[in-house]
Write a protein that holds these residues in place. Structure first.
Motif, PDB file in Angstrom:
ATOM      1  N   LEU A   1       0.813  -1.311   0.123  1.00 40.95           N
ATOM      2  CA  LEU A   1      -0.001  -0.023  -0.045  1.00 40.95           C
ATOM      3  C   LEU A   1       0.773   1.234   0.037  1.00 40.95           C
TER       4      LEU A   1
ATOM      5  N   VAL B   1      -0.516   3.504  -5.093  1.00 41.79           N
ATOM      6  CA  VAL B   1      -1.458   2.238  -5.385  1.00 41.79           C
ATOM      7  C   VAL B   1      -2.957   3.159  -5.521  1.00 41.79           C
ATOM      8  N   THR B   2      -3.768   3.001  -6.416  1.00 42.15           N
ATOM      9  CA  THR B   2      -4.783   4.144  -6.598  1.00 42.15           C
ATOM     10  C   THR B   2      -6.024   3.121  -7.221  1.00 42.15           C
TER      11      THR B   2
ATOM     12  N   ARG C   1      -6.093  -0.013  -5.375  1.00 43.49           N
ATOM     13  CA  ARG C   1      -6.217   0.671  -3.776  1.00 43.49           C
ATOM     14  C   ARG C   1      -7.566   0.190  -2.932  1.00 43.49           C
TER      15      ARG C   1
ATOM     16  N   LEU D   1      -7.230  -1.853   0.431  1.00 46.61           N
ATOM     17  CA  LEU D   1      -7.886  -1.272   1.791  1.00 46.61           C
ATOM     18  C   LEU D   1      -8.943  -2.440   2.178  1.00 46.61           C
TER      19      LEU D   1
ATOM     20  N   ALA E   1       1.213   6.424   3.183  1.00 41.70           N
ATOM     21  CA  ALA E   1      -0.090   6.193   2.845  1.00 41.70           C
ATOM     22  C   ALA E   1      -0.644   5.175   3.720  1.00 41.70           C
TER      23      ALA E   1
END
Ligand code: ADP
Ligand code: MG
Length: 695
Positions: free
Chosen positions: A356, A360-361, A365, A369, A385
């Motif tokens: 992470l 990382v989008t 992401r 998450l 992040a």
């Protein structure tokens, strides 16, 4: 005017000052200056003595002075770049050259032959005798011109705020400085005993030292007024850390069971044996984790001492209990390296690692998450992040932070807040060993252990110092080494901290080396590049697709390319020991014999020579740290930043280390006798009890 004083408190925003509109307020805030108190404590970084004139004949190279003379000759040149040289002479019948590289036509016109000039600056040997480059100067009219009354403060520059406006602003803020009784927080009896001035006196003196003040002491930061401020700041820091530790430990944490089966599986699979130091530190960590209060441990370990594997073992203790561990590194590069290492070690054991970072989008992401929140991810590796809001852990048991000095205390705390199930245990790792005395002060909130042994089989890095004029030989040596399949770093360093200037220097070295070494594949990384670009170059270097990597000190931390066995550090004389040691730690990671060349500009100052000698003689980070402290006595202000200890505004732990016993004693006394005062001291310097209270 007591009424105004009462109103204009330390926390009054700068917009209350005349002439501070939103634009200026913003610029000041960007430098952390937002209240009156911030300006009171924005101390000069040096002083210029314009209270007297020096005869040109008496000028000494390297010593700043003010002179007055008449223009004898003016010369404009354009050979490589525009240049203006103005020769002036005075009654001592000596000549001084004022040299300008940037100037306007109007300025040239001012310097008519015969004009009277008063100039201030530091003379250096030039082509014809002494010269001052870019002096501050004034063309004098007819008649007497009074000299300065007090020493002129030189403030650290603030982008797009002129020095004159800054001086005026600070003067205005100082007029709001409260009466002594309202300002003072240290016990009077104690100040008397130590013969230190009051806070008010100290601040006023430092912004405008009287003509008879001890300039030499002021310049090196050892004037009683400076000591007094440094002491209070260190005290505040100490009090804050102690309070924080107490608060944290009172919260309690869930102990781990100490189930070491996964750890044993890892050890069985590793291609090496742990060193004694690694075993010892792991045992300490395991002990800590068995307790019902949060571990707060700092592991100091020299570059290459093998901290990562110890961190991995600690993480496995959390995983064995069905809980999570997080590992946070200050740069994406470093975090990714950790991630790869951990994947290599832990995935074969069936441990799920999650990556992470800022980049990382989107869907990736969201997926990460989710894994973190569900507990599917057992070890989470990333950059800061990890600490952002929105990152929720299922059950974070252990937060590991690598290279602590790059993170502030507050960032570390943010990760701590991620525990959903009690406070997580904390493990902090740093490769910048600091001497024990300092560690106690800098990390009053942490227990400290040391991995003070390197894995066997490392060949020490051969270190040599070479004057810059032998650069050509060196370039040839690099050519031979690269032709031989070795890889090399070329590190460009500058005192100037700005990324722009550093990047430029690296760019020109890069171009020169590329031109000189047509058969060598040369890459460049610097702080002005995009993260992706930096990363791509680093990876190419790591993969052996580049032979020579020209870099700024961005490569300082943690980068691991075992095949790199040669490092050149340009302008090595300008760096502090700790930083040089860190840089050098980038080589000597593989089995090949490695070398490090410290390229310096002749002539070396005594201190610089001692630093380079120390580095040639030892590779023990702890010994180097002690030596560093010892060498960086008064007068040696360079390289203080690299210890990276808490952001002090005024104190310098190396310079002011001798105040520590007093700081500790006073902290005890205040906590015992007047805790509310202690509170206010922390509040004044560390900026708001809230940050700690919430911690
Ligand atoms: P640092 O303490 O600087 O973070 P690392 O954890 O990156 O050091 O370890 C440096 C290298 O040494 C890594 O390649 C690591 O796998 C290796 N290493 C760690 N411990 C040992 C050991 N006991 N014996 C041999 N090699 C080791
Ligand atoms: Mg490391």
């Amino acid at each position: 005017m007591p009424a105004t004083h009462a109103l204009a408190g330390a926390r009054t925003p700068l917009s209350a000052l005349t002439g501070v509109g939103p634009a200026l307020r913003e610029k000041l805030a960007a430098r952390g200056l937002s209240t009156l108190q911030d300006l009171w404590l924005h101390l000069p970084r040096g002083y210029e003595d314009r209270t007297a004139l020096t005869a040109i004949r008496d000028l000494r190279s390297g010593e700043a002075a003010q002179v007055e003379g008449r223009v004898e000759a003016v010369e404009r040149g354009f050979r490589y770049r525009p240049m203006l040289r103005v020769a002036i002479s005075d009654a001592s019948r000596a000549t001084l050259v004022l040299r300008f590289f940037h100037f306007r036509a109007q300025q040239v016109a001012q310097f008519a032959v015969g004009a009277r000039v008063r100039a201030f600056g530091t003379p250096r040997p030039g082509q014809q005798g002494l010269e001052i480059v870019h002096p501050s100067y004034r063309i004098l009219g007819a008649g007497e011109q009074p000299l300065g009354e007090a020493l002129d403060p030189v403030y650290p520059a603030i982008e797009s705020v002129g020095p004159a406006s800054l001086r005026k602003l600070i003067a205005q803020a100082l007029r709001c400085l409260p009466e002594e009784s309202a300002l003072e927080l240290l016990p009077q009896a104690w100040l008397d005993k130590q013969q230190l001035p009051s806070l008010r006196e100290a601040i006023l003196l430092l912004h405008a030292p009287p003509r008879d003040a001890d300039v030499a002491l002021l310049q090196i930061g050892l004037h009683p007024a400076q000591r007094r401020l440094a002491l209070e700041e260190m005290l505040a820091h100490q009090l804050g850390l102690r309070r924080q530790r107490l608060a944290l430990q009172s919260e309690g944490a869930r102990p781990l069971s100490g189930d070491a089966r996964l750890v044993e599986a890892l050890l069985a699979a590793l291609p090496f044996q742990l060193t004694g130091a690694q075993q010892r530190v792991y045992a300490q960590i395991r002990e800590d984790l068995l307790r019902p209060r949060p571990m707060l441990r700092l592991v100091q370990g020299d570059v290459g001492s093998g901290k990562t594997v110890v961190a991995a073992m600690a993480a496995l203790l959390a995983v064995a209990d069905g809980r999570q561990a997080a590992l946070m590194a200050p740069t994406e590069l470093l975090a990714e390296q950790h991630c790869n290492n951990l994947r290599g070690w832990l995935e074969p054991l069936g441990v799920r690692i999650c990556w992470l970072a800022g980049k990382v989008t989107g869907k990736a992401r969201a997926r990460a998450l989710k894994e973190v929140a569900s507990g599917e991810a057992q070890v989470v590796v990333g950059t800061h992040a990890l600490m952002q809001e929105g990152v929720a852990f299922a059950d974070l048991a252990l937060a590991i932070v690598d290279e602590q000095h790059r993170f502030g205390v507050h960032q570390r705390l943010a990760l701590r807040d991620k525990g959903s199930n009690g406070v997580p245990h904390q493990l902090v790792m740093t490769a910048t060993p600091i001497p024990r005395t300092l560690a106690m002060s800098a990390y009053a909130d942490l227990d400290v252990s040391a991995i003070d042994e390197l894995p066997p089989g490392r060949t020490p890095v051969m270190t040599v110092a070479l004057p810059d004029r032998r650069r050509d030989e060196l370039v040839e040596r690099i050519r031979v080494a690269c032709a031989d399949g070795r890889q090399a770093y070329w590190v460009c360093t500058l005192i100037d901290e700005s990324d722009d200037v550093q990047a430029q220097a690296a760019q020109s070295s890069f171009e020169a080396l590329q031109a000189a070494l047509p058969d060598v594949r040369v890459g460049l990384v610097h702080g002005r590049q995009k993260a992706a670009e930096k990363q791509a170059t680093m990876l190419a270097f790591k993969a052996g697709k580049l032979d020579l990597l020209v870099a700024t000190t961005v490569i300082e931390v943690g980068v691991d390319v075992p095949n790199a066995s040669l490092m050149v550090i340009e302008n090595a004389e300008r760096l502090g020991l700790a930083q040089l040691h860190q840089l050098r730690g980038r080589v000597g990671r593989g089995s090949a014999a490695s070398s490090c060349v410290l390229l310096y500009q002749h002539p070396l100052s005594t201190l610089a020579r001692q630093r380079l000698d120390t580095l040639r003689q030892t590779s023990d980070g702890f010994a180097i740290a002690e030596k560093d402290l010892q060498l960086r006595g008064p007068g040696e202000l360079l390289g203080t930043r690299q210890t990276g200890l808490a952001g002090f505004r005024i104190a310098d732990l190396a310079r002011d280390a001798d105040l520590l016993p007093q700081v500790h004693a006073l902290a005890d006394q205040l906590l015992r006798d007047c805790p509310d005062r202690a509170e206010r001291i922390v509040d004044r310097w560390v900026g708001g009890a809230a940050r700690y209270a919430a911690a």
